[in-house]
Enzyme design. Structure first.
Site, PDB file in Angstrom:
ATOM      1  N   ARG C  97       0.821  -1.215   0.000  1.00  0.00           N
ATOM      2  CA  ARG C  97       0.000   0.000   0.000  1.00  0.00           C
ATOM      3  C   ARG C  97       0.855   1.266   0.000  1.00  0.00           C
ATOM      4  NH1 ARG C  97      -3.034   1.997  -2.560  1.00  0.00           N
ATOM      5  NH2 ARG C  97      -3.978  -0.055  -2.680  1.00  0.00           N
ATOM      6  N   LYS C 132       2.617  25.487  -4.901  1.00  0.00           N
ATOM      7  CA  LYS C 132       1.359  24.904  -4.408  1.00  0.00           C
ATOM      8  C   LYS C 132       1.501  23.386  -4.334  1.00  0.00           C
ATOM      9  CE  LYS C 132      -1.225  28.845  -6.125  1.00  0.00           C
ATOM     10  NZ  LYS C 132      -2.160  29.401  -7.122  1.00  0.00           N
ATOM     11  N   GLU C 193       4.362  39.631 -10.659  1.00  0.00           N
ATOM     12  CA  GLU C 193       3.048  39.229 -11.124  1.00  0.00           C
ATOM     13  C   GLU C 193       2.210  40.480 -11.366  1.00  0.00           C
ATOM     14  OE1 GLU C 193       1.030  36.083  -8.684  1.00  0.00           O
ATOM     15  OE2 GLU C 193      -0.520  37.617  -8.541  1.00  0.00           O
ATOM     16  N   ASP C 216      -1.142  37.398 -14.686  1.00  0.00           N
ATOM     17  CA  ASP C 216      -1.989  36.554 -13.845  1.00  0.00           C
ATOM     18  C   ASP C 216      -3.440  36.623 -14.310  1.00  0.00           C
ATOM     19  OD1 ASP C 216      -2.552  34.873 -11.638  1.00  0.00           O
ATOM     20  OD2 ASP C 216      -3.350  36.609 -10.563  1.00  0.00           O
TER      21      ASP C 216
END
Lengths: 287, 287, 287, 287, 287, 287
Positions: C97, C132, C193, C216
């Site tokens: 697993r 992220k 940005e 962005d």
């Protein structure tokens, strides 16, 4: 110095030097290129740190082979190639700086200590280190002192009684300290640091058990006089001196017949010795 | 430098200095005695390491209070009492050496860097550190460089491309490296170390993207000549010099108009500055 | 991705999946039974995570042998048996697993990234990841992005300057940021940005050093117009776009000629690919 | 989920996102600027991860204050500001991404689970998770499942007996497994996975103690028929179904009267929900 | 025993007792219920472990309050409520067993040691522990010995020289050991274990520096005779005896005038004392 | 018990026994001396801990060879040499005490458990351990129980529901507990501890799902009566007894037909068995 003891230290050293891989190597160096590099002494030095270098490369890459042309603790001249590393060029490059950081620092200690202990060879004096070590590196620094020919003083606050000015201040005077000491059994050696003849006499006249007295920052003449006093009062007590002793005067102090000379500088102010690692040959896997 | 980042380092430093407690203190110093100690500069220095000292005492004993009479990074004269620690004498004594080991080392770096950066004030040149740091202490050493007024070069192999002799050797020559580089996109700055004018010219004539060129061990005259060449070929490229630059000649090199001077010695060969911690007053709990 | 780097992560994964052993296996499976299992792709996928699976089984049991029929990063069709594990059945079952959890996640990333990068092959555009990532898995997730054919954006806050809306808000406006930037030397690449044409123009008209501009959430048409502006004002600046780009429209955006397309979803919203591990044969030790 | 349990995980997350500090913040944002930011739901979601966010900021900076406008587990609409963070802007920016990475992932799980459990409200069926969790995140993922309204299946191999195809293969058949089971006492619940009616009947006709039977990838019609068989043979046995159950058909399966529906996808294929953290106001310390 | 030293040990203890939370408590006990519990001595005992219990609850839940009605090291009678814990019932229940496991073990040691040291009160003999401690618990066990009134022998192989049969075997005889010892300077105390009068005489007649001699498994009569020999040859040497000394005969041995009696059983064969933690009152938050 | 699971525990044990090396060995024993030592049972015992001893020596020194003359779990008579260790004498001496500390403790548990389980052989009763384990040693202690022939009760608070007096007190009575339980689904086995017949009857008459009832400190006669009641009301419920059961009366209790007898003493009050490690032969490397 054993592998289990330094493994975590080395992993931390690798993580701090490569948290997300070696970008230069990954950009430029193909995986299949093998190479052989040597460690080059760029000044006269005592080699120290071989087991650490081996552990660095072993952790990085099990297949890298490290070989030494001289044993740990050997003096080598500037220009000597004293070790070889063989493996993928990527692994050689990734381990280069971390290895050298250890090797230059530890050899720096051993080299300095060797020069100092050579000067006092033949006397009964031992060169001691102190607890003035760099945080996290104590086990290795104390190891390098031994490799250099020095002797380790206590490792930590847990393995020796050493009474200094702040203890005396806290208890209100040296006499109070000695009184307290008489009532406090311990299985450890007891050492007291004294700064004046007055303090020395109090120690010598006390019946508290003291194994070593440390003459802190005594001048050459005062040490001489102190040794005579000690011979009279408590010949079995060992004598350590500390403060102002350097490579250029250590011999003179040792000849006075002190048991120990301790130096903080050999661990807290280390000058790295100059070593580089040079790739001398590369080939492709399968060649 | 944040608490979460150094907590493990400090716990390790305490464990290595006190695996089984402070035997001297436990033998002699009653638990109920409180005291106040000061940190004393025994030479002129730049104070660096205050957050570490606070973290050491906080970990040892939440009730110890640390106060500073000057801010982090301030220059103080020999004889200045620049900080105070108040708490049980046991805690003061247990934290003394570990605190000083950090403080003397980091202030040693900051002091040296400050002296060097002062000499190049007013020029466009920045003093950089290197990856030649002591294993496990990189975050702290790089912090001390900033406190001293220096600028951090890349932290690790993960955050900058720096091509050196071993890379060139591995790929069979500088031209091969530059060819490879042109085909390898990266979001990091690219720096190349050159050892000769021949290498420099190859870099300057290549259309590979290079942000910084490092002149390794060039003489004063050669740096001068190299800067002229660079101005002609690639004026936008930044220039770093390294090797043979010391406190006594850094100014002269800076005045040539290089962008960066890097020094390994400021982190690999640190001379600790002399600081002591002295208990100045003790009293019993409840007084 | 090296063994020393993931060992702790894998030990934690094993501890969290087996704090007190595998009760089913210990209840039912005799120690002496050996077996051979295969990894089966149950959908088309890019295999990623082989070194992790090897490390899992090596930590569990030195004698388990892991073999692959395709190299890391290879695309395999549904139904392909792409790897084999041989050893005691107990070890196979204990590692099943945890291995699959790594393998399905990393192959999920690589598969998605491969599909996206294939669409932009031949253009100059690179597919970038972001910060992220899932906590604790960053090194592995970024590795899977590379295996898939993507390029890593900065790894962390320590290796790139990226100025976003919150920085602008904190300093009171984009102009203030650019002023500050001009006075702040850095050896890292600088990216800003922007959310509007107004912001873009401020950046383009400033003489602060900016290496990359990130558009962005600009629409297709707006990106087109922005690229023209950039070509006029600062042709050397790189352009990254972000927001609203998916597998089904990435090609169209790449054809506009942007340098980078970044995607948070490739690491923060990973769909595991379907892989199972099946024991195909068992025998008793000594057979 | 307690602080002591996640502290190491969070320190690792911070280290991996900031091994050498936040370069952008240190370059641009003065230390003395304070600010207030909010967490903004950019889609409808169930908030999950508040204790983690609190722990992240507490570790970063003891003085940051985190406040929530809704309790953990609450559903909020797109556009809702559901939390506020107040402190130095440096700390806000340093904690932003790590906080969001946790929050978006855990809320992603809770949101999905909430939607699924709402569909089966009123039935006796419970939604279970599995051991298909992301390595290192199991404690948190299983917590998010509970917050969403789901029920945790066994946590690890140590706390439940679950017999699957590989166990059956290893022992040579289901009958052999059941024989072995009868002779093997355990204090844990015993569950067996069956893939066919034949296997189901073997289980139902055995006198081995089985608490739960799992119908693996049975069709809707087959589940219906299986439930009838179970009611006849062993009505006290619990029934779990797994495979092919999604948000759009879970209700239908629950209405069949199964005890448990388990889903690997709720933890192995999590879609992060869209949350951002926006600074809304800044001021200088002392204002 | 300081918090920083035992924090990791306690986190491990909590993790091992609650890898995935307390299922009973989460199933049954609402979060908002507060309670107060007491620690009850169910036999006469010496309380030891208060700082550990405080640290356990502090780690579990900062808001739990621990109070003691007697100080650490106090003897209490069966039936005494010697401490109180107040907080949420969930936290009380989660900390109950781990707290008791520490408390019963450490109080078990302190109680036994107290009974033995009381018997030798008034003599010069000290009761020593050994290195026969339970792995991972050495710091705590040695602390409990001190609380009980005993004295710590060396903590580890690093802080004392103790020469035993295996060293003698390895060097080919006791004489060889003593010869080697004379040439090997050390700052630690030196102890030699002897098993026969012959060995004792060799030690006494050697001019190697020996601080302590340990009579291993000597009978009462032989110890008597050995002490006389020692008084004649080396009156300054300290004498330790070991082997066969129990609570019921320790007094008799102490009266012979030995310096130290050491016991492995006080740490390697600890009988836990009987303590329970009982909730005496519960109320809801806000009451 | 696997190597990955105990490695950290063993490194901690070595660090705590040798933070700065083995001073005696380094002082006296040359590096090049090899030797062979045996483990000697000094009383009748069940050998337990072989994998731990192997791991200790493997960590210390990869070249040490450990061999056993009997398998793990075997009973040996006093005087038996049951294992051999061959390697450098330094490594043998460094690993001696840590090995013995594990071996004597674990064999102590296994020996005691074996004696108890032998007495109940042939009955249906199983001997269970409890959560009354020594902090940090749970995995090993529970392993030793299994080696001795016992059965593990739940490992931790995470893998079983066990309702005791404090839960009952917190919820205001046993009836309230059972009501709560009926509304609280769980996949774990549920056990309730009762102290009186009144409590037992409440449990037996409730329709809450209870798998095991534990009769806490019931007398022999009361257990007999309780078993009859249980047979009448809920014959499927399992019965555990606890309290007052020792080696000399366990047989009698087992014959009553209880399912489980649990004992805290087998892990919280372990008497180490007497084992020593003796060097039997030494030689120089190369001989």
């Amino acid at each position: 110095m054993d592998h289990w003891q330094i493994q975590e230290l080395i992993i931390n050293a690798l993580k701090e030097d490569m948290p997300f891989g070696d970008q230069t190597t990954e950009l430029l160096i193909p995986e299949g290129i093998l190479g052989r590099a040597f460690f080059l002494a760029k000044e006269d030095l005592v080699v120290c740190g071989q087991p650490v270098v081996e552990a660095v490369f072993k952790l990085l890459d099990q297949d890298v082979k490290v070989e030494w042309t001289v044993p740990e603790g050997e003096e080598v001249k500037a220009g000597t190639k004293f070790g070889y590393v063989t493996g993928t060029v990527r692994s050689l490059l990734q381990g280069e700086r971390v290895s050298l950081n250890f090797l230059q620092h530890l050899s720096g200690i051993a080299t300095k200590v060797r020069r100092m202990t050579k000067k006092i060879e033949g006397t009964k004096t031992l060169l001691l280190d102190t607890r003035k070590t760099l945080p996290g590196l104590k086990v290795l620094q104390k190891y390098a002192v031994r490799v250099g020919g020095g002797t380790n003083h206590r490792f930590s606050l847990s393995d020796g009684i050493l009474i200094k000015d702040n203890h005396i201040k806290a208890l209100g005077g040296l006499k109070q300290v000695l009184e307290k000491l008489k009532r406090s059994p311990t299985l450890l050696k007891v050492e007291i640091e004294v700064k004046t003849f007055e303090e020395l006499l109090i120690v010598l006249q006390s019946d508290a058990q003291v194994d070593i007295v440390m003459l802190d920052n005594f001048s050459y003449e005062d040490i001489k006089r102190a040794l005579e006093l000690i011979r009279v009062y408590k010949p079995q007590i060992k004598v350590e001196i500390s403060g102002g002793i350097r490579e250029d005067n250590i011999e003179q102090f040792a000849e006075l017949g002190v048991d120990f000379i301790s130096s903080g500088a050999i661990t807290h102010s280390v000058k790295a010795v100059d070593i580089s690692m040079k790739i001398e040959r590369v080939w492709e896997r399968g060649d």
